[in-house]
Design a protein around this motif. Sequence first.
Motif, PDB file in Angstrom:
ATOM      1  N   CYS A 110      -8.209   0.579  -6.091  1.00  0.00           N
ATOM      2  CA  CYS A 110      -6.797   0.803  -5.761  1.00  0.00           C
ATOM      3  C   CYS A 110      -5.915   0.528  -6.973  1.00  0.00           C
ATOM      4  O   CYS A 110      -5.925  -0.563  -7.518  1.00  0.00           O
ATOM      5  CB  CYS A 110      -6.375  -0.096  -4.609  1.00  0.00           C
ATOM      6  SG  CYS A 110      -4.590  -0.096  -4.366  1.00  0.00           S
ATOM      7  N   PRO A 111      -5.123   1.516  -7.400  1.00  0.00           N
ATOM      8  CA  PRO A 111      -4.279   1.313  -8.581  1.00  0.00           C
ATOM      9  C   PRO A 111      -3.030   0.494  -8.296  1.00  0.00           C
ATOM     10  O   PRO A 111      -2.266   0.194  -9.218  1.00  0.00           O
ATOM     11  CB  PRO A 111      -3.894   2.729  -9.003  1.00  0.00           C
ATOM     12  CG  PRO A 111      -4.355   3.641  -7.935  1.00  0.00           C
ATOM     13  CD  PRO A 111      -5.055   2.880  -6.883  1.00  0.00           C
ATOM     14  N   TYR A 112      -2.772   0.168  -7.029  1.00  0.00           N
ATOM     15  CA  TYR A 112      -1.552  -0.563  -6.704  1.00  0.00           C
ATOM     16  C   TYR A 112      -1.849  -1.966  -6.204  1.00  0.00           C
ATOM     17  O   TYR A 112      -0.986  -2.632  -5.659  1.00  0.00           O
ATOM     18  CB  TYR A 112      -0.729   0.228  -5.674  1.00  0.00           C
ATOM     19  CG  TYR A 112      -0.387   1.593  -6.201  1.00  0.00           C
ATOM     20  CD1 TYR A 112       0.605   1.741  -7.162  1.00  0.00           C
ATOM     21  CD2 TYR A 112      -1.081   2.725  -5.786  1.00  0.00           C
ATOM     22  CE1 TYR A 112       0.893   2.979  -7.694  1.00  0.00           C
ATOM     23  CE2 TYR A 112      -0.792   3.971  -6.309  1.00  0.00           C
ATOM     24  CZ  TYR A 112       0.194   4.094  -7.268  1.00  0.00           C
ATOM     25  OH  TYR A 112       0.473   5.316  -7.790  1.00  0.00           O
TER      26      TYR A 112
ATOM     27  N   CYS B 212       0.848  -1.199   0.000  1.00  0.00           N
ATOM     28  CA  CYS B 212       0.000   0.000   0.000  1.00  0.00           C
ATOM     29  C   CYS B 212       0.877   1.239   0.000  1.00  0.00           C
ATOM     30  O   CYS B 212       1.794   1.364   0.800  1.00  0.00           O
ATOM     31  CB  CYS B 212      -0.925   0.032   1.208  1.00  0.00           C
ATOM     32  SG  CYS B 212      -1.850   1.579   1.296  1.00  0.00           S
ATOM     33  N   HIS B 213       0.591   2.155  -0.907  1.00  0.00           N
ATOM     34  CA  HIS B 213       1.403   3.355  -1.043  1.00  0.00           C
ATOM     35  C   HIS B 213       0.920   4.509  -0.164  1.00  0.00           C
ATOM     36  O   HIS B 213       1.436   5.604  -0.243  1.00  0.00           O
ATOM     37  CB  HIS B 213       1.408   3.804  -2.514  1.00  0.00           C
ATOM     38  CG  HIS B 213       2.307   2.950  -3.370  1.00  0.00           C
ATOM     39  ND1 HIS B 213       2.936   1.835  -2.894  1.00  0.00           N
ATOM     40  CD2 HIS B 213       2.678   3.055  -4.666  1.00  0.00           C
ATOM     41  CE1 HIS B 213       3.660   1.296  -3.862  1.00  0.00           C
ATOM     42  NE2 HIS B 213       3.522   2.007  -4.948  1.00  0.00           N
ATOM     43  N   GLN B 214      -0.091   4.276   0.654  1.00  0.00           N
ATOM     44  CA  GLN B 214      -0.658   5.302   1.550  1.00  0.00           C
ATOM     45  C   GLN B 214      -0.812   6.629   0.799  1.00  0.00           C
ATOM     46  O   GLN B 214      -0.290   7.671   1.183  1.00  0.00           O
ATOM     47  CB  GLN B 214       0.229   5.504   2.791  1.00  0.00           C
ATOM     48  CG  GLN B 214       0.704   4.230   3.441  1.00  0.00           C
ATOM     49  CD  GLN B 214      -0.394   3.378   4.088  1.00  0.00           C
ATOM     50  OE1 GLN B 214      -1.575   3.745   4.080  1.00  0.00           O
ATOM     51  NE2 GLN B 214      -0.022   2.234   4.626  1.00  0.00           N
ATOM     52  N   CYS B 215      -1.565   6.564  -0.277  1.00  0.00           N
ATOM     53  CA  CYS B 215      -1.732   7.718  -1.160  1.00  0.00           C
ATOM     54  C   CYS B 215      -2.277   8.931  -0.415  1.00  0.00           C
ATOM     55  O   CYS B 215      -3.076   8.801   0.505  1.00  0.00           O
ATOM     56  CB  CYS B 215      -2.713   7.374  -2.271  1.00  0.00           C
ATOM     57  SG  CYS B 215      -2.341   5.836  -3.100  1.00  0.00           S
TER      58      CYS B 215
ATOM     59  N   ALA C  59      -3.313  -3.101  -3.598  1.00  0.00           N
ATOM     60  CA  ALA C  59      -2.757  -3.201  -2.259  1.00  0.00           C
ATOM     61  C   ALA C  59      -3.723  -3.845  -1.273  1.00  0.00           C
ATOM     62  O   ALA C  59      -3.334  -4.185  -0.170  1.00  0.00           O
ATOM     63  CB  ALA C  59      -2.391  -1.806  -1.757  1.00  0.00           C
ATOM     64  N   ARG C  60      -4.975  -3.990  -1.663  1.00  0.00           N
ATOM     65  CA  ARG C  60      -5.967  -4.452  -0.680  1.00  0.00           C
ATOM     66  C   ARG C  60      -6.249  -5.931  -0.815  1.00  0.00           C
ATOM     67  O   ARG C  60      -6.207  -6.492  -1.908  1.00  0.00           O
ATOM     68  CB  ARG C  60      -7.247  -3.633  -0.838  1.00  0.00           C
ATOM     69  CG  ARG C  60      -6.991  -2.193  -0.422  1.00  0.00           C
ATOM     70  CD  ARG C  60      -8.250  -1.371  -0.431  1.00  0.00           C
ATOM     71  NE  ARG C  60      -8.015  -0.161   0.332  1.00  0.00           N
ATOM     72  CZ  ARG C  60      -8.716   0.171   1.408  1.00  0.00           C
ATOM     73  NH1 ARG C  60      -9.708  -0.579   1.817  1.00  0.00           N
ATOM     74  NH2 ARG C  60      -8.424   1.268   2.069  1.00  0.00           N
TER      75      ARG C  60
ATOM     76  N   LYS D  93      -5.237  -4.340   4.642  1.00  0.00           N
ATOM     77  CA  LYS D  93      -4.070  -3.955   3.838  1.00  0.00           C
ATOM     78  C   LYS D  93      -2.964  -3.472   4.758  1.00  0.00           C
ATOM     79  O   LYS D  93      -3.161  -3.390   5.977  1.00  0.00           O
ATOM     80  CB  LYS D  93      -4.450  -2.833   2.874  1.00  0.00           C
ATOM     81  CG  LYS D  93      -4.757  -1.543   3.599  1.00  0.00           C
ATOM     82  CD  LYS D  93      -4.879  -0.408   2.625  1.00  0.00           C
ATOM     83  CE  LYS D  93      -4.967   0.895   3.379  1.00  0.00           C
ATOM     84  NZ  LYS D  93      -3.688   1.313   3.968  1.00  0.00           N
TER      85      LYS D  93
ATOM     86  N   THR E 121      -3.608   5.278   5.652  1.00  0.00           N
ATOM     87  CA  THR E 121      -5.006   4.946   5.392  1.00  0.00           C
ATOM     88  C   THR E 121      -5.346   3.661   6.140  1.00  0.00           C
ATOM     89  O   THR E 121      -4.648   2.657   6.007  1.00  0.00           O
ATOM     90  CB  THR E 121      -5.251   4.795   3.884  1.00  0.00           C
ATOM     91  OG1 THR E 121      -5.135   6.090   3.288  1.00  0.00           O
ATOM     92  CG2 THR E 121      -6.630   4.252   3.602  1.00  0.00           C
TER      93      THR E 121
ATOM     94  N   PRO F 242      -6.272   9.111  -1.800  1.00  0.00           N
ATOM     95  CA  PRO F 242      -6.551   7.693  -1.988  1.00  0.00           C
ATOM     96  C   PRO F 242      -7.923   7.420  -2.601  1.00  0.00           C
ATOM     97  O   PRO F 242      -8.946   7.758  -1.999  1.00  0.00           O
ATOM     98  CB  PRO F 242      -6.492   7.135  -0.556  1.00  0.00           C
ATOM     99  CG  PRO F 242      -6.745   8.316   0.317  1.00  0.00           C
ATOM    100  CD  PRO F 242      -6.384   9.555  -0.415  1.00  0.00           C
ATOM    101  N   PRO F 243      -7.975   6.832  -3.782  1.00  0.00           N
ATOM    102  CA  PRO F 243      -9.265   6.498  -4.377  1.00  0.00           C
ATOM    103  C   PRO F 243     -10.042   5.464  -3.555  1.00  0.00           C
ATOM    104  O   PRO F 243     -11.272   5.448  -3.574  1.00  0.00           O
ATOM    105  CB  PRO F 243      -8.911   5.921  -5.751  1.00  0.00           C
ATOM    106  CG  PRO F 243      -7.475   5.604  -5.701  1.00  0.00           C
ATOM    107  CD  PRO F 243      -6.857   6.482  -4.666  1.00  0.00           C
ATOM    108  N   CYS F 244      -9.312   4.614  -2.817  1.00  0.00           N
ATOM    109  CA  CYS F 244      -9.997   3.591  -2.030  1.00  0.00           C
ATOM    110  C   CYS F 244     -10.886   4.237  -0.974  1.00  0.00           C
ATOM    111  O   CYS F 244     -11.952   3.730  -0.644  1.00  0.00           O
ATOM    112  CB  CYS F 244      -8.964   2.677  -1.368  1.00  0.00           C
ATOM    113  SG  CYS F 244      -7.775   3.559  -0.354  1.00  0.00           S
TER     114      CYS F 244
HETATM  115  S1  SF4 Z   1      -5.032   0.949  -0.712  1.00  0.00           S
HETATM  116 FE1  SF4 Z   1      -4.326   1.546  -2.730  1.00  0.00          FE
HETATM  117  S2  SF4 Z   1      -5.398   3.469  -3.183  1.00  0.00           S
HETATM  118 FE2  SF4 Z   1      -5.616   3.080  -0.996  1.00  0.00          FE
HETATM  119  S3  SF4 Z   1      -3.926   4.229  -0.072  1.00  0.00           S
HETATM  120 FE3  SF4 Z   1      -3.185   2.127  -0.403  1.00  0.00          FE
HETATM  121  S4  SF4 Z   1      -2.199   2.185  -2.416  1.00  0.00           S
HETATM  122 FE4  SF4 Z   1      -3.458   4.041  -2.267  1.00  0.00          FE
END
Ligand code: SF4
Lengths: 353, 420
Positions: free
Chosen positions: A233-235, A191-194, A237-238, A271, A216, A197-199
């Motif tokens: 999530c574009p990565y 998880c990139h902790q955007c 990560a979930r 995540k 997040t 965050p779209p999630c």
């Molecule tokens: S779950 Fe995905 S979108 Fe949400 S913060 Fe982590 S990397 Fe970003």
Amino acid sequence: MNPENKQHSDQDKQTSSPQGGCAGGSCGGGGSGSAPTRRSFLRTSAVAAGGLAAAMAALKPLMELESEDLPTVEKFLQKHYKEMDAEEMQKALTRISGEVEKRFDQRPDIRDIKPMDGVEFVYALNLTRCIGCRKCVHACVAENNQSRSPEIQYIRVLEMPRGTTNIEKGNHHYDRPKVPDNDHFYMPVQCHQCAQPPCVKVCPVEATWQEADGITVIDYDWCIGCRYCEAACPYWARRFNFTKPKLPKKDLNPNMAYLSNRPRPKGVVEKCTFCLHLTREGKMPACLEVCPTGARKFGNVLDPNSEVSQILKTNRVFVLKEEVGTLPRFFYYFDERYPGSDEAMADKISQTS
Amino acid sequence: MKAYLKFLYRCFKRSFVGGWKYHLWLGFLFTIALVGLNAYCRQYVYGLGTTGMTDQVSWGVYIANFTFLVGVAASAVMLVIPVYIYKREELHHLVIFGELLAVSAIIMCLLFIVVDLGRPDQMHHMMLRFHFPVSILTWDVIALNGYLLLNLHIPGYLIYCAYNKRKPHKNFVVPFVFIAIAWAISIHTVTAFLYSGLGARPFWNSAVIAPRFLASAFAAGPALLIITLQMIRHFTHWKVERQALLTLRSIVTVAMFINMFLLGSEWFTEFYTDSVHVASAKYLYLGLDGKSALVPWIRTSFILNMVALIVLVLPISRRLRVLNVACSMLFIGIWIEKGMGLIIPGFIPTPLGEIVEYTPTLNETLVSLGIWATGFLIYTILVRITVPVLSGRLTVDADSFDGGRLDFAKEEDLTAINYQ
Ligand code: SF4
Ligand code: SF4
């Protein structure tokens, strides 16, 4: 004419007395009730009884529900994380720790740890150093009480052919007796902790949100398991608990927080949380501690003297899929092999021209 | 109030009355619904691991069917528009049947969402912390439930008036009809936005998704209606005007043309650009890295759609038999295209480039079949009640039994709806 109809009149005589026994007296109320209607209605009640029995049979699998899976009043009434006051949170923690003790024969140390003031966490990962040993993957599983079967992993290490950073070219399931392989480099993703965050945006019940330190988190007691965040999530990560997580008693990590590594129920999403039960108390995340090459750097970006601040300032860093605009707090970089090489190169160019 | 309860009770009673074919049909649907319920109970106990879904392909046939059925529900409006805007009287009664179809379809949609949830026991959190207007899913919840209410109101009111031998009051119908028209478009648009708003999924992240949703819905919905109306015509001896069916036929044809045009634009953009974003489309139509589970499906769908479209354009489809075949092909074609063909490839490859295929499990299929059976059951019963009421056989002062000889009932022409 249908042969059934001919018999209506005498059938009706025979059945007129048991009619009173119809469930709920519903047979008598119709008013006009011509003979065929009544007869057909009687027959229908017999069918209805059969149907009810069949329905009960259909519900039979519910008998196998374990008692701890049954919804309790306390769980039903528990509020959203952000709405709980200290006392209610304490109650929830007591309930959870009781449940954990019952299941694992071990009293956990579970806390609700808040973000620290003036802290924003970022991660920086040195791709020159990473050798793809996947030690971080397994340390993460051990630290965060993930399900062991099926095993849920927050970190995915991609084996990338040299010459590209297109992750579609990466190999997820490389299996070599010895790493690293010289024709490849290795790229761990979690998880990139955007910062955008779209999630979080898509969650219909606000079960997931961004905290003040940039992490997040998910309230596992609030998530309804729609998996919309997983799609957003574009990565990638979930992870979703498709079945009840299986964690052997001996593998439980009793040091846990409400928003991070407490055991999860089935049917919710989880995540990476940057190990907030460690990092919010000044320690380093488990994946960093275990990394044998020091490829992983973690810290507070608001502190100009932190290692990550230095890296962001002096190294050429990049983020994955910058074009999706989620502003990750997870940076990749390569070692600057020739310090000052930029100036040397500039000199060279100006001499030749 | 008491009168209304009595009305409901009599409708309830009437819904059990019918010949053996009718009972056989109800029994058949009921059995499948129970098998589905049984499968769902197993899923509830064990978790969504009973499905073919994975972290890689995290939505499957449930969401695919949901998406498709939203389209069917929205298409009820296609009948309303010509009636109220162009005053096409031959469609007047069909509107009621179309709206009842919408009711059943929406109920199926809601069921498909519920069975897809990991924690249906926490669904009430939706009410306690509704993430509106940020989450598009909350928009969809409002849109679907609102649409359900609207579509219960309009035919419900008209039927209740017919039952009471009253003329329906214009003000209780017409404004709602216009709201319903806008609403129908909105349910489908909002559902499309669920997918097209996700930057993580290039396959969905396209502006053409919403218009394509509408076009294919306006083809699939009336196609289904043509088939069901002919069933009603067959089993109830209620005369569905041939002209009405032909009007529906032209709606289907035009919508299908638009759908195919949009599909072509999408293909061009994806394949001519040929960027990394084309991966999902390649997987869907051609297969990727030797994985091609969806290819036979989407090709079948394409062939069905094309053949159906050609037949629909030709005069031969003015013959009702041919029309039925064409509509069935189209319905199945769009079901594949909008369901499996739209939802699944969005997840393949994953955002990290992994290719994991998806096949629904038996349990998952049974749950889906159960929901379809429930929907058909609801629709059958609604039609069963509506026909005698509209034809004046079931009213406040008359409850004449309609023989039980024919499977639904032998009905004369329905009385026209006249407003006050
Ligand atoms: S779950 Fe995905 S979108 Fe949400 S913060 Fe982590 S990397 Fe970003
Ligand atoms: S799965 Fe849970 S956290 Fe994710 S969007 Fe749905 S309710 Fe929110």
